[in-house]
Design a protein around this motif. Structure first.
Motif, PDB file in Angstrom:
ATOM      1  N   HIS A   3       3.211  -0.199   3.701  1.00 12.09           N
ATOM      2  CA  HIS A   3       3.325   1.283   3.048  1.00 12.09           C
ATOM      3  C   HIS A   3       2.368   1.811   1.512  1.00 12.09           C
ATOM      4  N   ARG A  16       0.544   5.551   1.319  1.00  8.68           N
ATOM      5  CA  ARG A  16       1.332   6.187   0.307  1.00  8.68           C
ATOM      6  C   ARG A  16       0.012   7.075  -1.089  1.00  8.68           C
ATOM      7  N   GLU A  68       6.771   6.217  10.635  1.00 10.87           N
ATOM      8  CA  GLU A  68       6.292   6.289   9.216  1.00 10.87           C
ATOM      9  C   GLU A  68       6.177   6.897   9.063  1.00 10.87           C
ATOM     10  N   LYS A  77       6.898  10.204   6.196  1.00 12.28           N
ATOM     11  CA  LYS A  77       7.150   9.963   4.731  1.00 12.28           C
ATOM     12  C   LYS A  77       5.902  10.648   4.127  1.00 12.28           C
ATOM     13  N   LYS A 124       1.953  14.816  -0.116  1.00 11.29           N
ATOM     14  CA  LYS A 124       2.277  14.754   0.818  1.00 11.29           C
ATOM     15  C   LYS A 124       2.072  16.399   1.306  1.00 11.29           C
TER      16      LYS A 124
END
Length: 435
Positions: free
Chosen positions: A10, A14, A185, A189, A418
Motif C-alpha cells: 500500500h 501511495r 484498493e 485510493k 491522487k
C-alpha cells in the motif's frame, strides 16, 4: 487484518514511483542549438544563492552545484526574449526535443484484433490487441457510449505507474463487477473509487486505454529473461500457476521496480530513452484511436495521473494531433528533481541532456497554444509545492506569450497524490469545453 506485506505494498502504491538508484549517462549533442549555447556556465553567485536556499539536498553538498548547471532560462524556452516567432521557435525546439528523446521509429498502423465485444454499465466495450515490431502483443480496451451513431471525440486514457507493473490498463478501467482486490484498493485510493476511463466515456467520448511498455501485457515476463536473479518472482513463477494471486503480483511488482535501472541502461545503450519508447507506443495507440469510424480524428485528447501524467507531458507536447490535454499529478521542475525528489521517481521520467534546452514543464509547453490543463495536489509527496508552483508560472508565461492564456489552466487541490472525483470533474469539463 492487513499483513506487513499488504501495508508495504500500500505504501509503495501511495508513493506511486519506487526508489531507484541514480545513474550517469553521457550522450553526444548535435544540431539545433550550438554546444556553446547549451553548455552550463560557472556562476559562483548563483551557486551561493542556491546553497543558501537549500543547504541540504539529495546529493549532499553537490546539490547547489548541480542545480547551478541548469540554465536560468534554457535556450529553447519560448520565454527567452530571442524567440519572437512561435512557429520558428516550435520548429527548432521540437527538432531538438525529438532528437534527444530519440523515440524508436513508429511502425505502420498495425492490424487490430477484436478479441471480445460486450456491453457493461451503459458502455459498449471492445477488448483489442495489436502486435508491435517488438515484445508481446499489446492489449487494449475501447469504451464508448452504447448506441453511438455519429463520430465522437476520442480520448487516449494513459494508465499510471503506481509501483505496479503487473497491471496496466486495468488500473483505470472497469469491464465487469469482478474487480481484482488490488485494483479495487488502487482505484479507491487514487481515483475516488472510480474507473475514470469509464466515467469520461459515459459523457460522450470514445476512450482507448492500452498497456504500455513494461506494464500489463507489455511487462517483462519471467520466461523471456536470462542472466538475472528473479528472487521470489522466479520461485513463484516456477511453482505457482496462478499469477493473479496477490502474493505473486506483489513479488513481481517489487522485482520489476528493481529491474528499472537495468531496463533504462539497456535502452540508453540501444540509443533510445524510456520516454521515447512510451512516445512511440502511445502514438501508435493514437493512430488506432483516430482510425476508428466512430471517432472524430480532429477532436483527440489524452490524459492521465502520475505515470499517465508523465506520458501526457511527452505525447501532448510532441504530437499536435492531441487537441486537448490533461496532465494530473506529474508537474514540477528539473531543479526539484536535482535537489529534492529524484529518489522517488521512476527511470521513465528522464531524457538525458534535455534540461540543457527546456525546463520540464516546457516539454508540455511545446504544444502551446493548444488547450492544456494541469492538476496538482498540494501535499503530493512526489514533488515540492514551491516547484509545482514554479512549473505553473513557467507554463503561464509560455501560453501568455503564445497569445493563449485562456488555453492553459493549473489547479491545486489539497491532499496527497491522487486523481479524485473533484479533480475528475474539472478534467472532464475541460475535455468537454475544448473537444
Amino acid at each position: 487484518m492487513k499483513t506487513d506485506a499488504d501495508r508495504t505494498q500500500h505504501d509503495i502504491s501511495r508513493r506511486s514511483f519506487l526508489k531507484n538508484t541514480a545513474g550517469t549517462v553521457a550522450l553526444s549533442m548535435a544540431g539545433g542549438v550550438s554546444a556553446a549555447a547549451a553548455a552550463p556556465v560557472f556562476n559562483a553567485d548563483r551557486i551561493q544563492s542556491l546553497s543558501m536556499a537549500s543547504e541540504k539536498s539529495l546529493i549532499g553538498a553537490y546539490g547547489p552545484w548541480a542545480a547551478s548547471l541548469l540554465p536560468a532560462q534554457p535556450p529553447l524556452s519560448f520565454r527567452n526574449k530571442k524567440w519572437t516567432n512561435i512557429d520558428a521557435w516550435r520548429k527548432e525546439a521540437l527538432e531538438k526535443t525529438k532528437e534527444l528523446v530519440s523515440a524508436p521509429a513508429k511502425p505502420a498502423l498495425p492490424k487490430v484484433t477484436v478479441k471480445r465485444k460486450y456491453t457493461y454499465d451503459g458502455l459498449e466495450i471492445e477488448e483489442l490487441s495489436w502486435q508491435l515490431p517488438y515484445g508481446r502483443p499489446t492489449e487494449a480496451v475501447l469504451l464508448k457510449p452504447a448506441g453511438v451513431t455519429k463520430p465522437l471525440p476520442g480520448i487516449l486514457g494513459l494508465h499510471d505507474h503506481a509501483g505496479m507493473k503487473y497491471f496496466g490498463l486495468r488500473k483505470i478501467v472497469k469491464t465487469s463487477d469482478d474487480l481484482h482486490p488490488m485494483l479495487k484498493e488502487h482505484q479507491d485510493k487514487d481515483y475516488g473509487g472510480k474507473a475514470w476511463a469509464n466515467e469520461i466515456a459515459k459523457q460522450g467520448h470514445v476512450v482507448l486505454v492500452h498497456d504500455t511498455y513494461a506494464f500489463g501485457s507489455r511487462r517483462v515476463f519471467y520466461e523471456d529473461t536470462q542472466g538475472l536473479d528473479w528472487g521470489a518472482v522466479g520461485t513463484k513463477g516456477k511453482s505457482d500457476a496462478d499469477p493473479e494471486k496477490a502474493e505473486n503480483i506483489r513479488a513481481y511488482n517489487e522485482w520489476s521496480s528493481e529491474h528499472e535501472h537495468v531496463m533504462s541502461k539497456s535502452l540508453f545503450s540501444a540509443g533510445t530513452t524510456w520516454p521515447g519508447v512510451f512516445l512511440t507506443e502511445d502514438q501508435v495507440a493514437l493512430d488506432i484511436l483516430a482510425d476508428r469510424k466512430e471517432v472524430d480524428a480532429n477532436r483527440l485528447g489524452c490524459g492521465g495521473l502520475s505515470g499517465g501524467g508523465l506520458r501526457t507531458v511527452y505525447l501532448a507536447g510532441l504530437d499536435t494531433r492531441v487537441k486537448c490535454a490533461v496532465c494530473v499529478g506529474f508537474m514540477t521542475t528539473w531543479k526539484d528533481l536535482v535537489l529534492n525528489r529524484s529518489f522517488n521517481h521512476t527511470w521513465m521520467t528522464y531524457t538525458p541532456l534535455l534540461p540543457k534546452y527546456l525546463d520540464f514543464p516546457e516539454i508540455l509547453g511545446l504544444r502551446a497554444p493548444l488547450p492544456t490543463l494541469v492538476l496538482n495536489n498540494n501535499q503530493d509527496e512526489l514533488y515540492t509545492l514551491p516547484e509545482m508552483k514554479q512549473a505553473d508560472t513557467i507554463l503561464t508565461e509560455v501560453f501568455k506569450k503564445a497569445g493563449a492564456s485562456d488555453k492553459y489552466k493549473a489547479s491545486f487541490y489539497d491532499g496527497p497524490h491522487k486523481f479524485d472525483a473533484d479533480m475528475q470533474k474539472e478534467a472532464f469539463e475541460w475535455f468537454r469545453k475544448w473537444l
